[in-house]
Design an enzyme around this catalytic site. Structure first.
Site, short mmCIF file in Angstrom:
data_model
loop_
_atom_site.label_atom_id
_atom_site.label_comp_id
_atom_site.label_asym_id
_atom_site.label_seq_id
_atom_site.Cartn_x
_atom_site.Cartn_y
_atom_site.Cartn_z
CG HIS A 49 -22.98 1.53 -15.97
ND1 HIS A 49 -23.05 0.88 -17.17
CD2 HIS A 49 -23.07 3.42 -16.79
CE1 HIS A 49 -22.40 1.86 -18.57
NE2 HIS A 49 -23.01 3.19 -17.96
CG LEU A 100 -22.44 10.22 -10.00
CD1 LEU A 100 -22.16 10.80 -8.84
CD2 LEU A 100 -24.41 10.33 -10.35
CG HIS A 158 -20.20 0.96 -24.30
ND1 HIS A 158 -21.02 1.85 -24.00
CD2 HIS A 158 -20.09 1.11 -25.49
CE1 HIS A 158 -21.83 2.12 -24.69
NE2 HIS A 158 -21.01 2.18 -26.02
CG ASN A 180 -25.56 4.72 -27.60
OD1 ASN A 180 -25.98 4.38 -28.37
ND2 ASN A 180 -24.13 5.63 -28.06
CG ASP A 205 -26.13 3.41 -18.67
OD1 ASP A 205 -24.60 4.80 -18.27
OD2 ASP A 205 -26.01 2.89 -20.17
O1 DOR Z 1 -26.49 5.88 -23.28
C1 DOR Z 1 -25.56 5.90 -22.61
N1 DOR Z 1 -25.17 7.43 -22.28
N2 DOR Z 1 -25.07 5.53 -23.49
C2 DOR Z 1 -23.33 5.22 -23.19
O2 DOR Z 1 -21.81 4.30 -22.62
C3 DOR Z 1 -23.40 6.58 -22.37
C4 DOR Z 1 -23.64 7.15 -21.41
C5 DOR Z 1 -23.50 8.51 -21.01
O3 DOR Z 1 -22.31 9.13 -20.73
O4 DOR Z 1 -24.10 9.59 -21.70
ZN ZN Z 2 -21.99 2.38 -22.14
#
Ligand code: DOR
Ligand code: ZN
Length: 427
Positions: free
Chosen positions: A54, A57, A175, A274, A301
């Site tokens: 996860h 980029l 998600h 998130n 993440d």
């Molecule tokens: O905090 C988050 N940022 N949760 C996500 O599901 C997406 C991610 C993002 O792309 O910044």
């Molecule tokens: Zn997510």
């Protein structure tokens, strides 16, 4: 061209050995081995290279915040040999035009294998399934599909996605966030958010989707992977689903292992993510679940964001945190130091399990002669102070700023080539 890693303990166990690498594989493990290049790793630990399921980029679309090149550098420095680049780019990775670019650009940079994640639905809009088979056929490297950033909310769409993915032998990663329960939400729903006047993101928004998707997977005879599990209730559901024989796996992020919503008092947008940072009891449940194998792996993440998107009112800050370069140290701090995981356990949750979940044949392999030399050398006795501006990422939004963390990656090898050494990228 041969290389020897000297005086290293495999999985932190047994006596120190020398590990000889040539032509991209481990060719010998023994004593007093010699080679063209020597990495002195006395007192250090050898693990299989880490695999991140996860990673965001930002290429294409937000190259001001991260590119495949800068993200690959952060990954190599963090000990990763494979990362999965999420599909919520601009344009979205919902066609092989985008997924092929991500794979080929990653190979061109050559620091880590960047596996593109394909979107489940066109434009992440949740309505129409993407041509998963075409993306999978393109480079053959699209093994995982996810609308991460948003949830596949419609149960019928999710059901069809699971059925389609099963036929192709690819993984759907969800998600888990019921969006009707998180309208306007910016922080974990609980006493802290109430006191600070922040709209709450309840645990049940995650748990209701985890429960639903476990049942959909059972019904379809499919596999499903839960992204960034964050609540004690999700752990209970995973335990139940696994006991039923449902093919469900889950990841936890380093930030959900270490941090909780007591961080929100400053209203600093760097702490917005998130799913949100939960309560300390949830973080403790995540650590225990990772130790027990209920949570299968750690995934970062890694979510780079520009300063102008983070340094604003909490409600308007973009969610997400950097993770690639701090993941190992946070796992050591939260899991190894307290005795919840051994170093062999670290190899499992950061390399072997993620490689198995997504079916990567050459990653997360045993440290044995004949195996591909995707390796990371870790100094368990090091400690360092996190400084966002010093990270290789193009962004600096680390929630661990100024924290002193244990353990450091001292070398990373991708198919026998050194990609990071002594904290410097080897391009
Ligand atoms: O905090 C988050 N940022 N949760 C996500 O599901 C997406 C991610 C993002 O792309 O910044
Ligand atoms: Zn997510």
């Amino acid at each position: 061209m041969s290389l020897v890693i000297r005086g290293v303990r495999l999985y932190g166990e047994g006596d120190p050995v020398d590990v000889l690498v040539a032509d991209g594989v481990i060719t010998e493990i023994g004593q007093d081995l010699d080679a063209d290049t020597v990495i002195d790793a006395a007192g250090q630990i050898l693990l299989p290279g880490f695999v991140d399921l996860h990673t965001h980029l930002r290429e294409p679309g937000r190259e001001d915040t991260e590119t495949i090149e800068t993200g690959s550098a952060a990954a190599a420095l963090g000990g990763y040999t494979a990362v999965f680049a999420m599909a919520n780019t601009n344009p979205v990775a919902d066609t092989s035009v985008v997924t092929d670019h991500v794979w080929h650009r990653g190979q061109q940079v050559g620091l880590v294998d960047v596996h593109p994640v394909g979107a489940v639905t066109v434009g992440l809009a949740g309505k129409q399934l993407t041509e998963m088979a075409l993306m999978n056929a393109g480079t053959g490297q699209v093994r995982m599909f996810s609308d991460d950033g948003v949830c596949v909310q419609d149960p019928l769409v999710m059901r069809r996605a699971l059925e389609y993915a099963t036929g192709l032998g690819v993984l759907i990663a969800q998600h888990a966030e019921e969006p009707r329960l998180t309208v306007g939400a910016v922080a974990h729903e609980g006493p802290n958010a109430a006191r600070l006047g922040l709209a709450g993101w309840p645990r049940v928004a995650e748990e209701s989707i985890v429960a639903r998707d476990a049942l959909l997977a059972r019904d379809a005879g499919a596999r499903v992977h839960i992204c960034h599990a964050s609540t004690a209730g999700t752990v209970e559901l995973l335990k139940w689903a696994k006991a039923q024989g449902i093919s469900i796996t889950a990841e936890v992020t380093p930030h959900h292992l270490l941090l909780d919503d007591s961080r929100l008092d400053t209203y600093d947008g760097v702490n917005k993510v998130n799913p949100p940072l939960r309560e300390s009891s949830d973080a403790a449940a995540m650590r225990q679940a990772l130790a027990d194998g209920i949570i299968d792996c750690v995934a970062t993440d890694h979510a780079p964001h520009a300063e102008q998107d983070k340094c604003v009112e909490f409600a308007n800050a973009r969610p997400g945190m950097l993770g690639l370069q701090t993941a190992l140290s946070v796992v050591v701090e939260t899991m190894v130091t307290p005795g919840l995981l051994t170093w062999r356990g670290v190899a499992k949750v950061m390399s072997e399990n993620p490689a198995r979940i997504v079916g990567l044949p050459d990653q997360g392999r045993p440290l044995e002669v004949g195996e591909p030399a995707n390796l990371v050398v870790v100094d368990p006795d090091a400690s360092w102070t996190v400084q966002g501006s010093a990270l290789a990422s193009k962004s600096a939004n680390t929630p661990f700023e100024a924290m002193s963390l244990p353990a450091a990656v001292t070398a990373t090898l991708l198919r026998g080539r050194v990609t990071a050494l002594g904290g410097t990228v080897q391009s």
